[in-house]
Scaffold this motif. Sequence first.
Motif, PDB file in Angstrom:
ATOM      1  N   ALA A 539      40.791 -60.465  64.028  1.00 25.97           N
ATOM      2  CA  ALA A 539      41.171 -60.803  65.407  1.00 25.97           C
ATOM      3  C   ALA A 539      39.937 -60.846  66.308  1.00 25.97           C
ATOM      4  N   ASP A 540      39.060 -59.848  66.163  1.00 29.29           N
ATOM      5  CA  ASP A 540      37.829 -59.834  66.969  1.00 29.29           C
ATOM      6  C   ASP A 540      36.976 -61.065  66.690  1.00 29.29           C
ATOM      7  N   ASP A 541      36.871 -61.432  65.424  1.00 33.63           N
ATOM      8  CA  ASP A 541      36.039 -62.569  65.042  1.00 33.63           C
ATOM      9  C   ASP A 541      36.588 -63.869  65.617  1.00 33.63           C
ATOM     10  N   LEU A 542      37.908 -64.050  65.575  1.00 34.83           N
ATOM     11  CA  LEU A 542      38.501 -65.261  66.147  1.00 34.83           C
ATOM     12  C   LEU A 542      38.228 -65.351  67.643  1.00 34.83           C
ATOM     13  N   VAL A 543      38.242 -64.200  68.304  1.00 36.21           N
ATOM     14  CA  VAL A 543      37.922 -64.177  69.739  1.00 36.21           C
ATOM     15  C   VAL A 543      36.436 -64.466  69.955  1.00 36.21           C
ATOM     16  N   ASP A 544      35.579 -63.829  69.143  1.00 32.69           N
ATOM     17  CA  ASP A 544      34.137 -64.044  69.287  1.00 32.69           C
ATOM     18  C   ASP A 544      33.755 -65.508  69.060  1.00 32.69           C
ATOM     19  N   ARG A 545      34.495 -66.180  68.179  1.00 31.57           N
ATOM     20  CA  ARG A 545      34.217 -67.593  67.915  1.00 31.57           C
ATOM     21  C   ARG A 545      34.744 -68.501  69.018  1.00 31.57           C
ATOM     22  N   GLY A 546      35.518 -67.944  69.933  1.00 29.39           N
ATOM     23  CA  GLY A 546      36.071 -68.728  71.025  1.00 29.39           C
ATOM     24  C   GLY A 546      37.345 -69.476  70.682  1.00 29.39           C
ATOM     25  N   LEU A 547      37.889 -69.217  69.491  1.00 29.27           N
ATOM     26  CA  LEU A 547      39.116 -69.911  69.104  1.00 29.27           C
ATOM     27  C   LEU A 547      40.317 -69.415  69.892  1.00 29.27           C
ATOM     28  N   THR A 548      40.294 -68.139  70.261  1.00 25.09           N
ATOM     29  CA  THR A 548      41.428 -67.556  70.959  1.00 25.09           C
ATOM     30  C   THR A 548      40.929 -66.430  71.838  1.00 25.09           C
ATOM     31  N   SER A 549      41.854 -65.735  72.488  1.00 34.04           N
ATOM     32  CA  SER A 549      41.523 -64.547  73.286  1.00 34.04           C
ATOM     33  C   SER A 549      42.604 -63.511  73.032  1.00 34.04           C
ATOM     34  N   TYR A 550      42.305 -62.270  73.354  1.00 33.47           N
ATOM     35  CA  TYR A 550      43.223 -61.186  73.007  1.00 33.47           C
ATOM     36  C   TYR A 550      44.598 -61.360  73.657  1.00 33.47           C
ATOM     37  N   ASP A 551      44.628 -61.963  74.826  1.00 35.33           N
ATOM     38  CA  ASP A 551      45.916 -62.140  75.503  1.00 35.33           C
ATOM     39  C   ASP A 551      46.690 -63.336  74.959  1.00 35.33           C
ATOM     40  N   LYS A 552      46.144 -63.975  73.905  1.00 34.79           N
ATOM     41  CA  LYS A 552      46.816 -65.133  73.319  1.00 34.79           C
ATOM     42  C   LYS A 552      47.141 -64.933  71.823  1.00 34.79           C
ATOM     43  N   ILE A 553      46.870 -63.742  71.276  1.00 27.95           N
ATOM     44  CA  ILE A 553      47.117 -63.514  69.849  1.00 27.95           C
ATOM     45  C   ILE A 553      48.432 -62.765  69.652  1.00 27.95           C
ATOM     46  N   VAL A 554      49.273 -63.314  68.807  1.00 22.61           N
ATOM     47  CA  VAL A 554      50.468 -62.605  68.321  1.00 22.61           C
ATOM     48  C   VAL A 554      50.226 -62.264  66.859  1.00 22.61           C
ATOM     49  N   ALA A 555      50.388 -60.996  66.514  1.00 26.86           N
ATOM     50  CA  ALA A 555      50.243 -60.539  65.129  1.00 26.86           C
ATOM     51  C   ALA A 555      51.609 -60.541  64.465  1.00 26.86           C
ATOM     52  N   GLU A 556      51.630 -60.967  63.205  1.00 23.94           N
ATOM     53  CA  GLU A 556      52.903 -60.962  62.462  1.00 23.94           C
ATOM     54  C   GLU A 556      52.690 -60.384  61.071  1.00 23.94           C
ATOM     55  N   GLY A 557      53.629 -59.559  60.639  1.00 19.27           N
ATOM     56  CA  GLY A 557      53.634 -59.034  59.282  1.00 19.27           C
ATOM     57  C   GLY A 557      55.045 -58.641  58.904  1.00 19.27           C
ATOM     58  N   GLY A 558      55.355 -58.744  57.619  1.00 19.72           N
ATOM     59  CA  GLY A 558      56.685 -58.403  57.144  1.00 19.72           C
ATOM     60  C   GLY A 558      56.629 -57.429  55.989  1.00 19.72           C
ATOM     61  N   SER A 559      57.583 -56.510  55.929  1.00 19.64           N
ATOM     62  CA  SER A 559      57.687 -55.530  54.858  1.00 19.64           C
ATOM     63  C   SER A 559      56.411 -54.681  54.834  1.00 19.64           C
ATOM     64  N   ALA A 560      55.630 -54.724  53.735  1.00 20.37           N
ATOM     65  CA  ALA A 560      54.361 -53.988  53.751  1.00 20.37           C
ATOM     66  C   ALA A 560      53.416 -54.555  54.803  1.00 20.37           C
ATOM     67  N   GLY A 561      53.527 -55.853  55.098  1.00 20.56           N
ATOM     68  CA  GLY A 561      52.772 -56.421  56.209  1.00 20.56           C
ATOM     69  C   GLY A 561      53.235 -55.876  57.545  1.00 20.56           C
ATOM     70  N   GLY A 562      54.493 -55.427  57.595  1.00 21.22           N
ATOM     71  CA  GLY A 562      54.997 -54.749  58.784  1.00 21.22           C
ATOM     72  C   GLY A 562      54.359 -53.393  58.968  1.00 21.22           C
ATOM     73  N   MET A 563      54.040 -52.725  57.839  1.00 16.97           N
ATOM     74  CA  MET A 563      53.253 -51.492  57.930  1.00 16.97           C
ATOM     75  C   MET A 563      51.919 -51.784  58.589  1.00 16.97           C
ATOM     76  N   LEU A 564      51.288 -52.887  58.183  1.00 14.11           N
ATOM     77  CA  LEU A 564      49.994 -53.280  58.738  1.00 14.11           C
ATOM     78  C   LEU A 564      50.078 -53.434  60.252  1.00 14.11           C
ATOM     79  N   VAL A 565      51.015 -54.243  60.735  1.00 10.38           N
ATOM     80  CA  VAL A 565      51.050 -54.495  62.183  1.00 10.38           C
ATOM     81  C   VAL A 565      51.527 -53.264  62.942  1.00 10.38           C
ATOM     82  N   GLY A 566      52.322 -52.395  62.273  1.00 12.06           N
ATOM     83  CA  GLY A 566      52.702 -51.141  62.917  1.00 12.06           C
ATOM     84  C   GLY A 566      51.512 -50.238  63.132  1.00 12.06           C
ATOM     85  N   ALA A 567      50.632 -50.170  62.133  1.00 11.49           N
ATOM     86  CA  ALA A 567      49.416 -49.370  62.279  1.00 11.49           C
ATOM     87  C   ALA A 567      48.480 -49.987  63.309  1.00 11.49           C
TER      88      ALA A 567
END
Length: 710
Positions: A539-567
Motif C-alpha cells: 500500500a505504501d509503495d502504491l502511494v509512493d509511486r503516485g498511483l493512489t493515496s491512502y484516502d483512496k485505497i480499499v483493502a479486501e481479503g476473504g477467509s484467511a485473507g480476512g485475517m490479513l485485513v483484520g490485522a
Amino acid sequence: MPEHTPAQPPIATKKPVTRSFHGRDFVDDYEWLRDKDSPETIDYLEAENAYTEAQTAHLKDLADNIYNEITSRVKQTDMSIPVRAGDWWYYGRTEEGKNYGYSCRLPVEEGSDPWTPPTIPEGGVPDGEQIILDLNELAEGHEFFSLGASTVTDSGRYLAYSIDTEGDERFDLFVKDLETGELLDDRLTGVFYGATWVDEDYIFYQRVDEAWRPDSVWRHKIGAPESEDVLVYREEDERFTVGAGGTRSRKYLMIESASKITTETWVLDTTNPEGEFTVLWPREHDVEYSVDHAEVAGQDRWIVTHNATGKNFAVGETGVEELPPLRELNPLLPHDEQVRVEGVDTYQGHIVAAYRRGAIGRLAIMRLGADGYGSFEELDFDEELYTVGAGGQPEWDAPVIRVSYVSFTQPTQLFDYRVATGERTLLKEQEVLGGYDRNDYTAYRLWTTAQDGTRIPVSVVHRADLDTSTPQPTLLYAYGSYESSTDPGFSIARLSLMDRGLIFAVAHVRGGGEMGRRWYDDGKILKKKNTFTDFIDVADDLVDRGLTSYDKIVAEGGSAGGMLVGAVANMAPEKFAGIQAIVPFVDSLTSMLMPELPLTVTEWDEWGNPYEDPEVYDYMASYSGYENVAAQNYPDILAVTSLNDTRVLYVEPAKWIAALRDKATGGQFLLKTEMSAGHGGVSGRYSKWRQTAFEYAWTVDKATGGAVTR
C-alpha cells in the motif's frame, strides 16, 4: 440487547467470560454470540443486517447498475466444451434466467474423430442431448444448493452425485441409472465431497468426524444398504485429513492422508476392490509426496512429486514393485531453488508437469516412447502475467491435452494441444457481451521492497486510458496463506470497477505460494506477521509511486485473507479508506484454542499450536484482529459472513464488529450475515452476482469518497 432502530447501530450486550491459557487471561465480552441456536444471537445478527441495509440504502442505484452490467456482459445461455469420457461427450450448459445449470452428454458418433469435440449449435440444444442432472430441479424449494460429487461409471450407465442444501458442506449422495433415468435405492447421508467409482459395483467415499475433519474412507456396494458400508481406512491423527481417488489409468485406487506438512499414500489394485490398501512410503515428518501411475516402455511406474530432496519439490520415478526411499528415486525434474514443482498428470503417451517460476505458473510436457522417457518441454505464451492450466481430460489414451489460458485482460481461452505435433486448436473463448476490447485495459507487474528487503510481486490492472499521473481509487487485494497463489484471472464483474476509474491490485504477500515454498514458510506460524507487513508495504509503495493515496485505497481479503485485513486494520488503519472482509478469520486465536471446532487441529501446522505452546499463543495474540481492536480511528469496515459456514464461523466477524463498535473512536462498521449460506456465500449465480454488486458498490463508494454514485 438494547432496543435500536435501523438508523442506529446495534450495540451487543457485554457478557464477559475469561479465557485462561499459559497464565494469560483474556476477557471476551462477546463470546456469547457463538450460540447460533440462541434467539438473542439471531436477533442480534438480524439487527445488524437491518442496520447494514439502512446504511447502504444510498448505494442501491450503484449496486443495481453494477448488477445490470454484470448480467448484460455475461453470456447467460452458454455451454462448456464437451470432454470425452468413454463413449460419451460430457458438458455443462446454462440458460438465461436460471440460477443453476444442466449437466449433459452426447454419444461419441461412429466414424468421427474421437478426440475432436462435437460442434454445439449457438444458443441451442444439440440433437441427441441427454440431460443427466438438472440442477435447477434439484435446487427447487431450497434457499441454498450446492453440488458436491458428480461422477459417472466408465460404462456411462450410472451417475453418483451429492448435494448440500444447508451450506454446511454435509452432502447426501444418490445414484442415478442414466439408461432409465431412475434413482437407485442407494443413498448415502452426511458424506464429504467426492466419490470414486470402481467398475459399476463400488463407490469409495469419505466421511468426517465431529470436528468436520475428513478422517475416513468407506466402500459402498451398489444395491447394499448404507449400514453395510465398509470402513477401509481411518486416520486417527487429528492433524491429518484423507482423500480418495483413482488413477487416470483406472489401474489403482489411491488414499492420501495429509497434514499441512506431511503426506502418506495408500494404494489398491482396482481388480480387487474388496482388498486391503497398502502403504507406499510411510509418513515422515515434514515430507510431502503425491503419486501417479504411468506405463513407460511397457512397464508400470510410479511418478512421484515430493519434497524429500528440497523445499520446492522434485519429480522422480520408480517401478511399482521397487519402492526405493524417496530420496533415491530416479529424477525426472530435479529440485530447483527457483522453480516450485506443483505436480504432474500422467497419460498413456505423455506426462504433464505444472510448476511455478518467477511468480507465474507454467506447464511442460514430456512425451513417452517405446524407449522410455523424453524431456520436458515448456509451453510458451506471450503475455507478462497469465495463468495456464491443464485438465478436463479424463481419458488415459488421449493424444491431446485440454489447456486453459487466461490473464487479467484476456478472457479464458480453451485449447486442445496435440502432443505429437505441438499444434494448438482454440476451442472456445469466454465471450464478453457488449463489445469488450482487451486493449482498453492494461496489466503489469510491480515489485515492492519490503521493510526487510524482500521483493514482493504486485499485479496491477486498470483501464489503459486511466490517468495514473495522479492518485486514483484502488482496490488492494491479498490472501497470503496455505501456499495458495492468487494468479492472474479475468473477471467480468471487475470491469465495472475499472470502468469507474478504479485500479485493481493484488499484493502477492508472503504466506502465499507465488514465489515457492520458502515464500510460504516465511509467512506462517511465527513468521505470520510478514503477511501483514508485506500488505502494508505494498500500500505504501502504491502511494509512493503516485498511483493512489491512502484516502483512496480499499483493502479486501476473504477467509484467511480476512485475517490479513483484520490485522492490518489494527496495525495501519490510517492507510485505508475502507476494509472489506469476506468470511474473515479475525478471531483466530480463540478458534485455534478450541480443538473441538472444525479444522482447528489440522490448522495448527499453518498457524502454530497456541493450545500447547505459550510462544505461539503470545504471537497469535499480538496480531489477532478481534483481540487487538483499540481506541483509535478505523477506516469504514464491511464484514460479510454466513450463518452456516463451517470453515470460518460467523461468530468471528460478529464479535469483531461488536468490539469495533464499542472501542473505536472513528469509523463505520457493518456486518452482513447470509442466514442460509456457507463458506462460499449465497448460492445461485444471480444471487452471487447481486452479492458481488453490493460489495463492489460499497468499495466504489469508499474508494472514491462517494464521488461515484451510479
